[in-house]
Design a protein around this motif. Structure first.
Motif, short mmCIF file in Angstrom:
data_model
loop_
_atom_site.label_atom_id
_atom_site.label_comp_id
_atom_site.label_asym_id
_atom_site.label_seq_id
_atom_site.Cartn_x
_atom_site.Cartn_y
_atom_site.Cartn_z
N PHE A 45 0.79 -1.23 0.00
CA PHE A 45 0.00 0.00 0.00
C PHE A 45 0.82 1.28 0.00
O PHE A 45 0.27 2.37 -0.09
CB PHE A 45 -0.94 0.02 1.22
N GLY A 46 2.14 1.18 0.14
CA GLY A 46 2.96 2.38 0.22
C GLY A 46 2.76 3.15 1.50
O GLY A 46 3.05 4.35 1.57
N LEU A 47 2.27 2.49 2.52
CA LEU A 47 2.06 3.10 3.84
C LEU A 47 2.73 2.21 4.89
O LEU A 47 2.90 1.02 4.67
CB LEU A 47 0.57 3.23 4.15
N GLY A 48 3.07 2.80 6.04
CA GLY A 48 3.73 2.03 7.08
C GLY A 48 2.82 1.77 8.28
O GLY A 48 1.64 2.13 8.30
N THR A 49 3.40 1.17 9.28
CA THR A 49 2.67 0.81 10.50
C THR A 49 2.11 2.05 11.19
O THR A 49 0.98 2.00 11.71
CB THR A 49 3.59 0.02 11.45
N ASN A 50 2.85 3.14 11.23
CA ASN A 50 2.34 4.35 11.88
C ASN A 50 1.09 4.86 11.16
O ASN A 50 0.11 5.27 11.81
CB ASN A 50 3.41 5.44 11.94
#
Length: 171
Positions: A45-50
Motif C-alpha cells: 500500500f505504500g504506507l507504514g505501520t504508523n
C-alpha cells in the motif's frame, strides 16, 4: 586486534539473562511483528505501520484529534502528525472544521477501503501470537497485559513526579 586500554573484554558477573528477561522477549516479539507488518504494508500500500495505526484509530474513534490518536495508540504526536499529513495528501483522511487548534479527523470512503484492505495484515500478527492458545488462555493473557499496562502507566506517573521534584531542586 589490540584492545583500547580501558576496554572490559569479558562478560560482567552480574548481567541480565537475555533468554529469560521478559521485557526483552516481549520487545523482540513486538519488534518482529511490527517489522513484518510494516514491510507488508509498505509493499502492498505504500504506507507504514504508523499510518495504519492512525487509520485504525480513526476507524474506532471517528472525529478524534491528532492528540487523541497519539494518546490512544501511544505514539509521539510528531509521528501522528506526519502520518496525518501523508494520509490527508492521499485523501484517506480529512480534517473537520472545529474552529480551535485541534481538528477532528475522519476517514474518507477511500480511507475506509484502505482500512479494510490493511486489516488482514495486522490481524495476522494477532493470529501468530494466539495460535497455540485456548480461548481461556487468550482471555487470561489479555487480562494480564491490560494489568501490566496499568502498572506501566503508574510507573510513568511516578517518573513524572520524580522529574518534577528534580526540576524543583535545580531551581
Amino acid at each position: 586486534m589490540e584492545l583500547p586500554p580501558d576496554a572490559i573484554a569479558e562478560p560482567m558477573a552480574t548481567v541480565i539473562d537475555s533468554n529469560d528477561f521478559t521485557p526483552r522477549l516481549i520487545s523482540l516479539l513486538s519488534n518482529s511483528l511490527v517489522w513484518r507488518e510494516s514491510r507488508a504494508l509498505r509493499t502492498r500500500f505504500g504506507l507504514g505501520t504508523n499510518d495504519w495505526r492512525v487509520i485504525s484509530a480513526l476507524a474506532i474513534r471517528p472525529g478524534a484529534t491528532a492528540s487523541e490518536i497519539s494518546e490512544f495508540v501511544a505514539m509521539n504526536k510528531a509521528i501522528v502528525s506526519k502520518s496525518v499529513t501523508v494520509l490527508t495528501a492521499r485523501r484517506l483522511v480529512v480534517q473537520g472544521e472545529d474552529g480551535g487548534r485541534s481538528r477532528p479527523l475522519y476517514l474518507t470512503p477511500a480511507g475506509a477501503e484502505m482500512h479494510d484492505a490493511m486489516l488482514p495484515i495486522s490481524m495476522r500478527g494477532q493470529e501468530i501470537i494466539l495460535a497455540d492458545m485456548s480461548p481461556e488462555e487468550v482471555t487470561r493473557l489479555n487480562d494480564l497485559l491490560r494489568r501490566l499496562l496499568g502498572h506501566v502507566r503508574e510507573l510513568l506517573a511516578e517518573d513524572a513526579l520524580d522529574e518534577a521534584a528534580l526540576d524543583d531542586e535545580q531551581v
